[in-house]
Design a protein around this motif. Structure first.
Motif, PDB file in Angstrom:
ATOM      1  N   LEU A 120       1.965   4.945  12.443  1.00  0.00           N
ATOM      2  CA  LEU A 120       1.472   3.508  12.576  1.00  0.00           C
ATOM      3  C   LEU A 120       2.429   2.928  13.414  1.00  0.00           C
ATOM      4  O   LEU A 120       1.922   1.891  14.350  1.00  0.00           O
ATOM      5  CB  LEU A 120       1.541   3.187  11.153  1.00  0.00           C
ATOM      6  N   ALA A 121       3.846   2.992  13.285  1.00  0.00           N
ATOM      7  CA  ALA A 121       4.735   2.141  14.166  1.00  0.00           C
ATOM      8  C   ALA A 121       4.516   2.182  15.435  1.00  0.00           C
ATOM      9  O   ALA A 121       4.569   1.319  16.510  1.00  0.00           O
ATOM     10  CB  ALA A 121       6.191   2.501  13.447  1.00  0.00           C
ATOM     11  N   SER A 122       4.172   3.769  15.933  1.00  0.00           N
ATOM     12  CA  SER A 122       4.095   4.111  17.301  1.00  0.00           C
ATOM     13  C   SER A 122       2.806   3.748  17.974  1.00  0.00           C
ATOM     14  O   SER A 122       2.708   3.679  19.313  1.00  0.00           O
ATOM     15  CB  SER A 122       4.572   5.366  17.596  1.00  0.00           C
ATOM     16  N   THR A 123       1.768   3.593  17.136  1.00  0.00           N
ATOM     17  CA  THR A 123       0.249   3.416  17.816  1.00  0.00           C
ATOM     18  C   THR A 123      -0.010   2.012  17.586  1.00  0.00           C
ATOM     19  O   THR A 123      -0.673   1.525  18.523  1.00  0.00           O
ATOM     20  CB  THR A 123      -0.393   4.328  17.055  1.00  0.00           C
TER      21      THR A 123
ATOM     22  N   GLU B  34       6.274   3.851   0.276  1.00  0.00           N
ATOM     23  CA  GLU B  34       7.372   4.726   0.598  1.00  0.00           C
ATOM     24  C   GLU B  34       8.818   4.347  -0.222  1.00  0.00           C
ATOM     25  O   GLU B  34       9.178   5.149  -0.857  1.00  0.00           O
ATOM     26  CB  GLU B  34       7.893   4.628   1.987  1.00  0.00           C
ATOM     27  N   GLU B  35       9.077   2.947  -0.261  1.00  0.00           N
ATOM     28  CA  GLU B  35      10.171   2.614  -1.038  1.00  0.00           C
ATOM     29  C   GLU B  35      10.067   2.463  -2.217  1.00  0.00           C
ATOM     30  O   GLU B  35      10.806   2.681  -3.283  1.00  0.00           O
ATOM     31  CB  GLU B  35      10.617   1.070  -0.379  1.00  0.00           C
TER      32      GLU B  35
ATOM     33  N   MET C 116      10.721  10.813   3.193  1.00  0.00           N
ATOM     34  CA  MET C 116      10.650  11.360   4.185  1.00  0.00           C
ATOM     35  C   MET C 116       8.857  11.705   4.478  1.00  0.00           C
ATOM     36  O   MET C 116       8.474  11.586   5.512  1.00  0.00           O
ATOM     37  CB  MET C 116      11.085  13.032   4.272  1.00  0.00           C
ATOM     38  N   GLY C 117       8.162  12.165   3.315  1.00  0.00           N
ATOM     39  CA  GLY C 117       6.684  12.147   3.395  1.00  0.00           C
ATOM     40  C   GLY C 117       5.849  10.913   3.864  1.00  0.00           C
ATOM     41  O   GLY C 117       5.254  11.133   4.694  1.00  0.00           O
ATOM     42  N   MET C 118       6.467   9.654   3.277  1.00  0.00           N
ATOM     43  CA  MET C 118       5.849   8.779   3.701  1.00  0.00           C
ATOM     44  C   MET C 118       6.106   7.989   5.060  1.00  0.00           C
ATOM     45  O   MET C 118       5.614   7.100   5.738  1.00  0.00           O
ATOM     46  CB  MET C 118       5.868   7.462   2.728  1.00  0.00           C
ATOM     47  N   GLU C 119       7.412   8.470   5.373  1.00  0.00           N
ATOM     48  CA  GLU C 119       8.081   8.058   6.616  1.00  0.00           C
ATOM     49  C   GLU C 119       7.443   8.543   7.858  1.00  0.00           C
ATOM     50  O   GLU C 119       7.258   7.887   8.834  1.00  0.00           O
ATOM     51  CB  GLU C 119       9.568   8.493   6.811  1.00  0.00           C
ATOM     52  N   MET C 120       6.594   9.808   7.693  1.00  0.00           N
ATOM     53  CA  MET C 120       5.960  10.141   8.881  1.00  0.00           C
ATOM     54  C   MET C 120       4.467   9.347   9.124  1.00  0.00           C
ATOM     55  O   MET C 120       4.235   9.017  10.342  1.00  0.00           O
ATOM     56  CB  MET C 120       5.613  11.644   8.564  1.00  0.00           C
ATOM     57  N   PRO C 121       3.860   9.154   8.010  1.00  0.00           N
ATOM     58  CA  PRO C 121       2.486   8.295   8.469  1.00  0.00           C
ATOM     59  C   PRO C 121       3.012   6.555   9.061  1.00  0.00           C
ATOM     60  O   PRO C 121       2.501   6.045   9.942  1.00  0.00           O
ATOM     61  CB  PRO C 121       1.758   8.128   7.303  1.00  0.00           C
TER      62      PRO C 121
ATOM     63  N   ALA D 171       9.975  11.346  21.067  1.00  0.00           N
ATOM     64  CA  ALA D 171       9.223  11.587  20.034  1.00  0.00           C
ATOM     65  C   ALA D 171       8.195  10.414  19.745  1.00  0.00           C
ATOM     66  O   ALA D 171       8.583   9.447  20.022  1.00  0.00           O
ATOM     67  CB  ALA D 171      10.036  11.377  18.656  1.00  0.00           C
ATOM     68  N   THR D 172       7.183  10.807  19.348  1.00  0.00           N
ATOM     69  CA  THR D 172       5.901   9.687  19.057  1.00  0.00           C
ATOM     70  C   THR D 172       5.169  10.186  17.859  1.00  0.00           C
ATOM     71  O   THR D 172       5.598  11.324  17.246  1.00  0.00           O
ATOM     72  CB  THR D 172       5.109   9.744  20.252  1.00  0.00           C
ATOM     73  N   GLY D 173       4.109   9.575  17.299  1.00  0.00           N
ATOM     74  CA  GLY D 173       3.571   9.818  16.195  1.00  0.00           C
ATOM     75  C   GLY D 173       4.387   9.895  14.729  1.00  0.00           C
ATOM     76  O   GLY D 173       5.122   9.143  14.608  1.00  0.00           O
ATOM     77  N   VAL D 174       4.106  11.026  14.028  1.00  0.00           N
ATOM     78  CA  VAL D 174       4.628  11.190  12.882  1.00  0.00           C
ATOM     79  C   VAL D 174       6.323  11.339  12.969  1.00  0.00           C
ATOM     80  O   VAL D 174       6.773  11.100  11.911  1.00  0.00           O
ATOM     81  CB  VAL D 174       4.145  12.328  12.031  1.00  0.00           C
ATOM     82  N   LEU D 175       6.765  11.770  14.253  1.00  0.00           N
ATOM     83  CA  LEU D 175       8.279  11.943  14.482  1.00  0.00           C
ATOM     84  C   LEU D 175       8.811  10.562  15.093  1.00  0.00           C
ATOM     85  O   LEU D 175       9.901  10.814  15.559  1.00  0.00           O
ATOM     86  CB  LEU D 175       8.533  13.186  15.155  1.00  0.00           C
ATOM     87  N   TYR D 176       8.181   9.661  15.081  1.00  0.00           N
ATOM     88  CA  TYR D 176       8.817   8.412  15.815  1.00  0.00           C
ATOM     89  C   TYR D 176       9.850   7.957  15.300  1.00  0.00           C
ATOM     90  O   TYR D 176      10.888   7.365  16.026  1.00  0.00           O
ATOM     91  CB  TYR D 176       7.619   7.346  15.559  1.00  0.00           C
ATOM     92  N   PHE D 177      10.043   7.978  13.915  1.00  0.00           N
ATOM     93  CA  PHE D 177      11.419   7.700  13.263  1.00  0.00           C
ATOM     94  C   PHE D 177      12.240   8.987  13.198  1.00  0.00           C
ATOM     95  O   PHE D 177      11.921   9.968  12.168  1.00  0.00           O
ATOM     96  CB  PHE D 177      11.315   7.117  11.803  1.00  0.00           C
ATOM     97  N   THR D 178      12.867   9.244  14.208  1.00  0.00           N
ATOM     98  CA  THR D 178      13.512  10.629  14.534  1.00  0.00           C
ATOM     99  C   THR D 178      14.305  11.168  13.555  1.00  0.00           C
ATOM    100  O   THR D 178      14.954  12.252  13.570  1.00  0.00           O
ATOM    101  CB  THR D 178      13.888  10.580  15.988  1.00  0.00           C
TER     102      THR D 178
END
Length: 229
Positions: free
Chosen positions: A151-154, A169-170, A142-147, A92-99
């Motif tokens: 960012l975390a992966s890039t 998010e929080e 979940m919605g804000m976890e994807m962006p 997983a990368t990108g928006v699914l980085y936090f699997t």
């Protein structure tokens, strides 16, 4: 923001860690965990009342109470973070980085489908608040976890953009729980006649008998009892 925009001052790093909404075992974590636990207690109180009334949705309230108890424990222990190990499996990368959002998202869809009839049987005001709370909480979690994952992966997690996303998010999660607690308290007050908490402390020189214990009303004024089944 203090770390990125303010000059160094005594205890800056400690305060930033203590109030970092994306941190673990700090003040925001304790607050969120207790808010979820309070929601679980309110749901348990409603489930108890529905059980006495033999409501057909009594089990839905009970299950919700246990779900929020589990969310409270997860918030404190960050159990869902262990699912990040799926990253290597899914590549997983990108928006699914936090699997963790993949299996949890699947469970959320099942939950929403199974609780659709329950939600639509609720009074209109409660239904709107429930849906608003659900949208805020899931949108944040979940919605804000994807962006945030993108960012975390890039660009990594040590930058202002990531901090802003995680703060939003929080904050959405916290706001969603506040709305949900308001919905539950309003439902108890309007449709269950309110709830009172009693304190009885036995002792040698007890001035108050058990039948005359001190009542501390959690919700003022009994309302009309109109139990929705």
């Amino acid at each position: 923001m203090a770390l990125y925009f303010l000059p160094d001052y005594p205890s800056r790093d400690f305060l930033a860690m203590a109030f970092n909404v994306d941190g673990e075992g700090n003040i925001p974590t304790i607050y969120s965990s207790l808010a979820l636990l309070f929601s679980s207690l309110l749901l348990g109180a409603i489930a108890y009342a529905k059980n006495l009334d033999s409501c057909r949705y009594q089990n839905h309230w009970k299950i919700l109470s246990f779900i929020f108890l589990g969310l409270s424990v997860d918030e404190m222990a960050q159990l869902h973070e262990h699912l990040i190990g799926l990253r290597s499996v899914l590549n997983a990368t990108g928006v699914l980085y936090f699997t963790w959002i993949v299996p949890i998202g699947f469970l959320v869809v099942i939950f929403l489908l199974s609780y659709s009839k329950f939600v639509f049987h609720l009074p209109v005001a409660t239904k709107k608040l429930f849906l608003a709370a659900c949208a805020l909480y899931i949108g944040g979690a979940m919605g804000m976890e994807m962006p945030g994952g993108y960012l975390a992966s890039t660009t990594g997690a040590e930058n202002v953009s990531y901090v802003i996303v995680t703060t939003i998010e929080e904050s959405l999660e916290m706001l969603g729980i506040v709305v949900f607690i308001h919905a539950l308290i309003s439902y108890i007050k309007t449709y269950l006649g309110g709830v009172s908490w009693n304190i009885y402390i036995p002792g040698k020189n007890t001035q108050v008998t058990e039948d005359q214990n001190i009542g501390i009303p959690a919700l003022s004024g009994p309302a009309h009892t109109n139990l929705s089944r």
